[in-house]
Design an enzyme around this catalytic site. Sequence first.
Site, short mmCIF file in Angstrom:
data_model
loop_
_atom_site.label_atom_id
_atom_site.label_comp_id
_atom_site.label_asym_id
_atom_site.label_seq_id
_atom_site.Cartn_x
_atom_site.Cartn_y
_atom_site.Cartn_z
N GLN A 1 0.82 -1.22 0.00
CA GLN A 1 0.00 0.00 0.00
C GLN A 1 0.86 1.27 0.00
OE1 GLN A 1 -3.81 -0.15 2.35
NE2 GLN A 1 -2.52 -1.38 3.71
N ASP B 1 14.97 -9.45 -1.77
CA ASP B 1 14.38 -10.11 -0.60
C ASP B 1 15.17 -9.66 0.63
OD1 ASP B 1 13.59 -11.75 1.44
OD2 ASP B 1 13.69 -13.62 0.27
N ALA C 1 7.06 -5.34 5.00
CA ALA C 1 6.71 -5.85 6.33
C ALA C 1 5.85 -7.10 6.17
CB ALA C 1 5.92 -4.80 7.12
N ASP D 1 1.27 1.53 15.44
CA ASP D 1 0.63 1.80 16.74
C ASP D 1 0.51 0.52 17.58
OD1 ASP D 1 -1.15 0.83 14.78
OD2 ASP D 1 -2.90 1.64 15.82
N TYR E 1 2.65 -9.76 16.13
CA TYR E 1 2.98 -8.77 15.08
C TYR E 1 3.59 -7.53 15.74
CZ TYR E 1 2.06 -4.83 11.91
OH TYR E 1 2.17 -3.69 11.15
N LYS F 1 7.38 -5.96 15.30
CA LYS F 1 7.60 -4.59 14.81
C LYS F 1 8.44 -3.80 15.82
CE LYS F 1 6.18 -2.81 11.58
NZ LYS F 1 6.81 -2.68 10.23
N TRP G 1 -3.69 1.96 11.21
CA TRP G 1 -4.90 1.67 10.41
C TRP G 1 -4.73 2.14 8.95
CZ3 TRP G 1 -10.00 2.92 13.53
CH2 TRP G 1 -9.89 2.41 14.83
N1 NAP Z 1 -1.46 -2.06 7.06
C1 NAP Z 1 -1.68 -1.43 8.20
O1 NAP Z 1 -2.81 -1.29 8.67
C2 NAP Z 1 -0.52 -0.85 8.96
C3 NAP Z 1 -0.79 -0.18 10.17
C4 NAP Z 1 0.28 0.37 10.86
C5 NAP Z 1 1.57 0.26 10.38
N2 NAP Z 1 1.79 -0.41 9.21
C6 NAP Z 1 3.17 -0.52 8.73
O2 NAP Z 1 3.28 0.28 7.57
C7 NAP Z 1 4.23 -0.29 6.67
C8 NAP Z 1 3.61 -0.41 5.28
O3 NAP Z 1 2.47 -1.23 5.39
P1 NAP Z 1 1.61 -1.64 4.11
O4 NAP Z 1 0.20 -1.79 4.57
O5 NAP Z 1 1.94 -0.77 2.97
O6 NAP Z 1 2.21 -3.10 3.88
P2 NAP Z 1 1.81 -4.13 2.74
O7 NAP Z 1 0.78 -3.56 1.85
O8 NAP Z 1 1.56 -5.45 3.42
O9 NAP Z 1 3.17 -4.21 1.90
C9 NAP Z 1 4.31 -4.81 2.40
C10 NAP Z 1 5.16 -5.23 1.22
O10 NAP Z 1 6.36 -5.83 1.72
C11 NAP Z 1 6.61 -6.96 0.89
N3 NAP Z 1 7.51 -7.91 1.54
C12 NAP Z 1 7.19 -8.93 2.37
N4 NAP Z 1 8.28 -9.65 2.67
C13 NAP Z 1 9.32 -9.06 2.04
C14 NAP Z 1 10.71 -9.35 1.95
N5 NAP Z 1 11.24 -10.42 2.56
N6 NAP Z 1 11.49 -8.56 1.19
C15 NAP Z 1 10.96 -7.51 0.52
N7 NAP Z 1 9.66 -7.19 0.56
C16 NAP Z 1 8.84 -7.96 1.31
C17 NAP Z 1 5.23 -7.54 0.67
O11 NAP Z 1 5.24 -8.49 -0.36
P3 NAP Z 1 4.14 -9.68 -0.30
O12 NAP Z 1 2.81 -9.02 -0.39
O13 NAP Z 1 4.51 -10.51 -1.47
O14 NAP Z 1 4.35 -10.36 1.03
C18 NAP Z 1 4.47 -6.28 0.33
O15 NAP Z 1 4.57 -5.93 -1.03
C19 NAP Z 1 4.66 -1.61 7.30
O16 NAP Z 1 5.85 -1.43 8.00
C20 NAP Z 1 3.56 -1.91 8.28
O17 NAP Z 1 4.00 -2.70 9.36
C21 NAP Z 1 0.77 -0.94 8.49
#
Ligand code: NAP
Length: 288
Positions: free
Chosen positions: A12, A38, A62, A104, A127, A131, A152
């Site tokens: 995202q 990777d 992540a 969060d 999780y 983190k 979120w």
């Molecule tokens: N989503 C939420 O609600 C939320 C809330 C608070 C904080 N965050 C944090 O915000 C950040 C961005 O979140 P997001 O929602 O954009 O995450 P996301 O949509 O799940 O994207 C994460 C990306 O990382 C890739 N990935 C996984 N394993 C990997 C590896 N070994 N090497 C390289 N890339 C890898 C995933 O690929 P695959 O899809 O193929 O696994 C995916 O494309 C993260 O740090 C997350 O923890 C997210």
Amino acid sequence: MKKILVTGSNGQLGSEIRQLEKQYPAFTFTYTDVDELDLTDEKAVDNFLKNGQFDFCINCAAYTAVDKAEDDRGLARLINATAVEYLTKACATHHTFLVHISTDYVFDGTNYRPYVETDPPSPNSFYGLTKREGEEAVEKFTDKCLIIRTSWLYSSFGNNFVKTMLRLGKEREELGVVVDQIGTPTYAGDLARAILDILCSKKIKERVNIYHYSNEGVISWYDFAQAIIRESGTDCKINAIESKDFPAKANRPFYSVLNKAKIKKDFGLEVPYWLESLKLVLEQLKSS
Ligand SMILES: NC(=O)c1ccc[n+]([C@@H]2O[C@H](COP(=O)([O-])OP(=O)(O)OC[C@H]3O[C@@H](n4cnc5c(N)ncnc54)[C@H](OP(=O)(O)O)[C@@H]3O)[C@@H](O)[C@H]2O)c1
């Protein structure tokens, strides 16, 4: 031209950074996801950073499946903690400033006022724990880093609560959504812009700095669902339920509102109100 590496860029946040690229001509961008780089491969990470000579790395990668992480512990820790250590070490060695994204969910949600950056983390899910371990690795292995905790996250890209509500809202006449988990939604496009504005601002300090960023406002998942259904013109009744009546594998904080005063003050950011950003994303989804 400053060079930025965006890791985990198919998710995202990474996709939203890509959308904004043209508005930031002072930067050249390199995008990788697991197929190209990777992050769990320590040698590959070091080589990539060595060859790229990047000024900045924005780590959007992540393991984000909160419930699945409870069972899939090895992989969740490998991606959210061990791989972050590899990336941080490579950034430190090759003089790349790291922007790392956290959550969060490093807090247990027992606060009575929005969390500030100095509040002690105490994750109540695996999780959240991984983190936090990722944050600790960053703090330990580099001095050139921003850690931004957000909450979120949603976008027109990827899977998220907004898309789930839109789909279920069409399929069902009624939906139960938890009313006792309080936080703030964050449009990933707003976070992407904040990060790029910060990198442009030249106000970054060379030491580990933690910041909180979400959209403005405070709501429950129930309020969020109500707004999604109402603003999208979907005909579905949303019922308020308690977390205990919606059992999930992972615990979640009951209150995880992030205080954004520090990031607004240090970088002069204006933070959009959650409902305005939601309307924007619903428009994007409608026209796509
Ligand atoms: N989503 C939420 O609600 C939320 C809330 C608070 C904080 N965050 C944090 O915000 C950040 C961005 O979140 P997001 O929602 O954009 O995450 P996301 O949509 O799940 O994207 C994460 C990306 O990382 C890739 N990935 C996984 N394993 C990997 C590896 N070994 N090497 C390289 N890339 C890898 C995933 O690929 P695959 O899809 O193929 O696994 C995916 O494309 C993260 O740090 C997350 O923890 C997210």
